[in-house]
Write a protein that holds these residues in place. Structure first.
Motif, mmCIF file in Angstrom:
data_model
loop_
_atom_site.group_PDB
_atom_site.id
_atom_site.type_symbol
_atom_site.label_atom_id
_atom_site.label_comp_id
_atom_site.label_asym_id
_atom_site.label_seq_id
_atom_site.Cartn_x
_atom_site.Cartn_y
_atom_site.Cartn_z
ATOM 1 N N GLY A 173 0.834 -1.296 -0.041
ATOM 2 C CA GLY A 173 -0.112 -0.005 -0.225
ATOM 3 C C GLY A 173 0.841 1.166 -0.027
ATOM 4 O O GLY A 173 0.246 2.222 -0.209
ATOM 5 N N GLY A 174 2.140 1.090 0.087
ATOM 6 C CA GLY A 174 3.064 2.383 0.100
ATOM 7 C C GLY A 174 2.852 3.002 -1.358
ATOM 8 O O GLY A 174 3.290 3.878 -1.546
ATOM 9 N N ALA A 175 2.452 2.039 -2.449
ATOM 10 C CA ALA A 175 2.294 2.337 -3.634
ATOM 11 C C ALA A 175 1.092 3.495 -3.915
ATOM 12 O O ALA A 175 1.385 4.330 -4.547
ATOM 13 C CB ALA A 175 2.188 1.268 -4.570
ATOM 14 N N ASN A 176 0.102 3.302 -3.148
ATOM 15 C CA ASN A 176 -1.102 4.125 -2.849
ATOM 16 C C ASN A 176 -0.624 5.424 -2.286
ATOM 17 O O ASN A 176 -0.917 6.686 -3.092
ATOM 18 C CB ASN A 176 -2.254 3.765 -2.088
ATOM 19 N N ARG A 177 0.297 5.496 -1.539
ATOM 20 C CA ARG A 177 0.714 6.835 -0.918
ATOM 21 C C ARG A 177 1.544 7.527 -1.605
ATOM 22 O O ARG A 177 1.222 8.689 -1.634
ATOM 23 C CB ARG A 177 1.664 6.294 0.627
ATOM 24 N N VAL A 178 2.399 7.004 -2.626
ATOM 25 C CA VAL A 178 3.352 7.792 -3.364
ATOM 26 C C VAL A 178 2.217 8.270 -4.736
ATOM 27 O O VAL A 178 2.418 9.280 -5.013
ATOM 28 C CB VAL A 178 4.289 6.879 -4.019
ATOM 29 N N GLU A 219 2.309 13.118 -14.819
ATOM 30 C CA GLU A 219 3.727 13.264 -14.834
ATOM 31 C C GLU A 219 4.815 13.178 -13.785
ATOM 32 O O GLU A 219 5.566 12.482 -13.575
ATOM 33 C CB GLU A 219 4.419 14.972 -15.606
ATOM 34 N N ILE A 220 4.081 13.628 -12.532
ATOM 35 C CA ILE A 220 4.826 13.609 -11.276
ATOM 36 C C ILE A 220 4.636 12.038 -10.864
ATOM 37 O O ILE A 220 5.717 11.326 -10.333
ATOM 38 C CB ILE A 220 4.080 14.278 -10.171
ATOM 39 N N ARG A 221 3.807 11.326 -11.243
ATOM 40 C CA ARG A 221 3.653 9.723 -10.958
ATOM 41 C C ARG A 221 4.445 9.007 -11.601
ATOM 42 O O ARG A 221 5.063 8.119 -11.391
ATOM 43 C CB ARG A 221 2.126 9.442 -11.056
ATOM 44 N N ARG A 222 4.676 9.527 -13.125
ATOM 45 C CA ARG A 222 5.589 8.717 -13.876
ATOM 46 C C ARG A 222 7.066 8.969 -13.455
ATOM 47 O O ARG A 222 7.868 8.130 -13.723
ATOM 48 C CB ARG A 222 5.638 9.100 -15.321
ATOM 49 N N ARG A 223 7.266 10.190 -12.937
ATOM 50 C CA ARG A 223 8.617 10.584 -12.341
ATOM 51 C C ARG A 223 9.117 9.561 -11.213
ATOM 52 O O ARG A 223 10.181 9.061 -11.137
ATOM 53 C CB ARG A 223 8.869 11.945 -12.220
ATOM 54 N N TYR A 224 8.017 9.717 -10.205
ATOM 55 C CA TYR A 224 8.285 9.145 -9.080
ATOM 56 C C TYR A 224 7.787 7.535 -8.734
ATOM 57 O O TYR A 224 6.820 7.201 -8.375
ATOM 58 C CB TYR A 224 7.684 9.588 -8.015
ATOM 59 N N LYS A 225 8.470 6.573 -9.853
ATOM 60 C CA LYS A 225 8.076 5.421 -10.137
ATOM 61 C C LYS A 225 9.035 4.547 -9.271
ATOM 62 O O LYS A 225 10.487 4.791 -9.351
ATOM 63 C CB LYS A 225 7.899 4.754 -11.378
ATOM 64 N N PRO A 226 8.787 3.319 -8.667
ATOM 65 C CA PRO A 226 9.657 2.614 -7.682
ATOM 66 C C PRO A 226 10.551 1.481 -8.835
ATOM 67 O O PRO A 226 10.111 1.193 -10.098
ATOM 68 C CB PRO A 226 8.993 1.941 -6.883
ATOM 69 N N ASP A 227 11.440 1.014 -8.159
ATOM 70 C CA ASP A 227 12.036 -0.172 -8.941
ATOM 71 C C ASP A 227 11.385 -1.367 -8.890
ATOM 72 O O ASP A 227 11.397 -2.264 -9.619
ATOM 73 C CB ASP A 227 13.648 -0.252 -8.231
ATOM 74 N N ILE A 228 10.763 -1.526 -7.669
ATOM 75 C CA ILE A 228 9.977 -2.757 -7.333
ATOM 76 C C ILE A 228 8.725 -2.331 -6.275
ATOM 77 O O ILE A 228 8.957 -1.579 -5.699
ATOM 78 C CB ILE A 228 10.562 -4.092 -7.037
ATOM 79 N N ILE A 229 7.768 -3.044 -6.646
ATOM 80 C CA ILE A 229 6.547 -3.157 -5.646
ATOM 81 C C ILE A 229 6.476 -4.530 -4.928
ATOM 82 O O ILE A 229 6.447 -5.503 -5.734
ATOM 83 C CB ILE A 229 5.046 -2.565 -6.054
ATOM 84 N N ARG A 230 6.601 -4.467 -3.692
ATOM 85 C CA ARG A 230 6.760 -5.999 -2.985
ATOM 86 C C ARG A 230 5.841 -6.085 -1.793
ATOM 87 O O ARG A 230 5.807 -4.980 -0.923
ATOM 88 C CB ARG A 230 8.159 -6.260 -2.680
ATOM 89 N N GLY A 231 5.267 -7.066 -1.529
ATOM 90 C CA GLY A 231 4.597 -7.212 -0.246
ATOM 91 C C GLY A 231 3.483 -8.184 -0.518
ATOM 92 O O GLY A 231 3.353 -9.101 -1.360
ATOM 93 N N ASP A 232 2.515 -8.023 0.353
ATOM 94 C CA ASP A 232 1.364 -9.167 0.358
ATOM 95 C C ASP A 232 0.372 -8.815 -0.579
ATOM 96 O O ASP A 232 -0.528 -9.519 -0.791
ATOM 97 C CB ASP A 232 0.662 -8.872 1.906
ATOM 98 N N MET A 233 0.417 -7.482 -1.063
ATOM 99 C CA MET A 233 -0.551 -7.005 -2.371
ATOM 100 C C MET A 233 -1.929 -7.024 -1.853
ATOM 101 O O MET A 233 -2.509 -7.426 -2.634
ATOM 102 C CB MET A 233 -0.506 -7.677 -3.479
ATOM 103 N N ASP A 234 -2.232 -6.792 -0.344
ATOM 104 C CA ASP A 234 -3.592 -6.938 0.009
ATOM 105 C C ASP A 234 -4.159 -5.389 0.101
ATOM 106 O O ASP A 234 -5.234 -5.127 0.560
ATOM 107 C CB ASP A 234 -3.879 -7.742 1.375
ATOM 108 N N SER A 235 -3.272 -4.226 -0.102
ATOM 109 C CA SER A 235 -3.471 -3.078 0.269
ATOM 110 C C SER A 235 -3.424 -2.054 -1.069
ATOM 111 O O SER A 235 -4.128 -1.164 -1.097
ATOM 112 C CB SER A 235 -2.632 -2.451 1.149
ATOM 113 N N ILE A 236 -2.765 -2.445 -1.991
ATOM 114 C CA ILE A 236 -2.496 -1.457 -3.112
ATOM 115 C C ILE A 236 -3.863 -1.482 -3.878
ATOM 116 O O ILE A 236 -4.483 -2.747 -4.116
ATOM 117 C CB ILE A 236 -1.221 -2.204 -3.957
ATOM 118 N N ARG A 237 -4.264 -0.548 -4.431
ATOM 119 C CA ARG A 237 -5.732 -0.314 -5.207
ATOM 120 C C ARG A 237 -5.593 -0.784 -6.622
ATOM 121 O O ARG A 237 -4.253 -0.769 -7.049
ATOM 122 C CB ARG A 237 -6.093 1.131 -5.067
#
Length: 258
Positions: free
Chosen positions: A53-58, A73-91
């Protein structure tokens, strides 16, 4: 005993050789409100990981730091190298957005014995050979606030990975582990942190802790829950030293105007 030196120059915009011998910063974003200095942390990091769910926050929060710019544009600029976890919170729409940018998304929900932060730290330590682990420092944004059991789990990770520099961050303060295996020298960045600080013996009681540079220094002092702990102390010098027979948590306030 070997001296471990600590500094919080990551709270200020990067400048050449600001950290002396350069540290290799990695950033983990958890599912809490982004600290106001999140863009500065991002610029220091060589590796960025969103924990579920940290992905939602960013996705939601980073455009608010740049209201005059296009949110997409901001969202494209601040993209992670990886999203990792239980994947029960990311929208779903957030996951789709980052998938379309080619971001690797790793579902590790099969492991229910560790937290999302633990999973991200393990990935950094085990799967990133390009990072010099001897100089690695992991910054964790959104580590404090919200449910207390989540905070306790994040603090537990400090002890689980005690050989790795990990700093838990919120808008108000930072927390890091000072392992008993070293003497510690903390260089205070007075423009961005302090004066309030504390030393907390969470893992085990300390029979003897000695400090210099604080308003109320400790001299071979015992600390334990149910007894004395050093809270609401104040830094008085730019260099603090800590020696203890027990692992301690160091915490210091972060100034509101940075």
């Amino acid at each position: 005993m070997e001296v471990m030196r600590h500094t919080s120059t990551f709270l200020r915009p990067p400048t050449p050789a600001a950290d002396g011998p350069s540290l290799a910063y990695a950033l983990v974003v958890l599912n809490q409100r982004l600290p106001r200095f999140a863009p500065v942390l991002w610029n220091h990091a060589k590796l960025r990981i969103f924990a579920d769910g940290g992905a939602n926050r960013v996705y939601d929060g980073m455009p608010k730091f740049f209201p005059e710019q296009d949110p997409s544009e901001i969202r494209r600029r601040y993209k992670p190298d990886i999203i990792r976890g239980d994947m029960d919170s990311i929208r779903p729409e957030v996951q789709e957005f980052y998938c379309n940018l080619g971001v690797k998304i790793e579902d590790v929900s099969y492991d229910q014995d560790t937290t999302d932060l633990h999973k991200c730290i393990a990935f950094i330590c085990d799967s990133t050979p390009e990072l010099d682990k001897s100089k690695l420092c992991i910054l964790v944004a959104g580590a404090l606030g919200g449910r207390f059991d989540h905070e306790a789990g994040n603090i537990n990770v400090l002890y689980k990975f005690s050989g790795t520099r990990i700093i838990l961050l919120s808008d108000d303060c930072l927390i890091q582990l000072l392992p008993r295996t070293h003497s510690h020298e903390i260089h205070i960045q007075s423009s961005v942190q302090g004066p309030h600080c504390g030393l907390i013996p969470i893992g085990a009681p300390s029979a003897s802790t000695t400090t210099t540079g604080l308003q109320w220094d400790l001299t071979d002092t015992g600390m334990s829950f149910g007894g004395l702990i050093s809270t609401s102390n104040i830094v008085r010098e730019e260099r603090i030293t800590v020696n203890s027979d027990s692992d301690l948590l160091w915490t210091i306030s972060i100034k509101k105007d940075i």
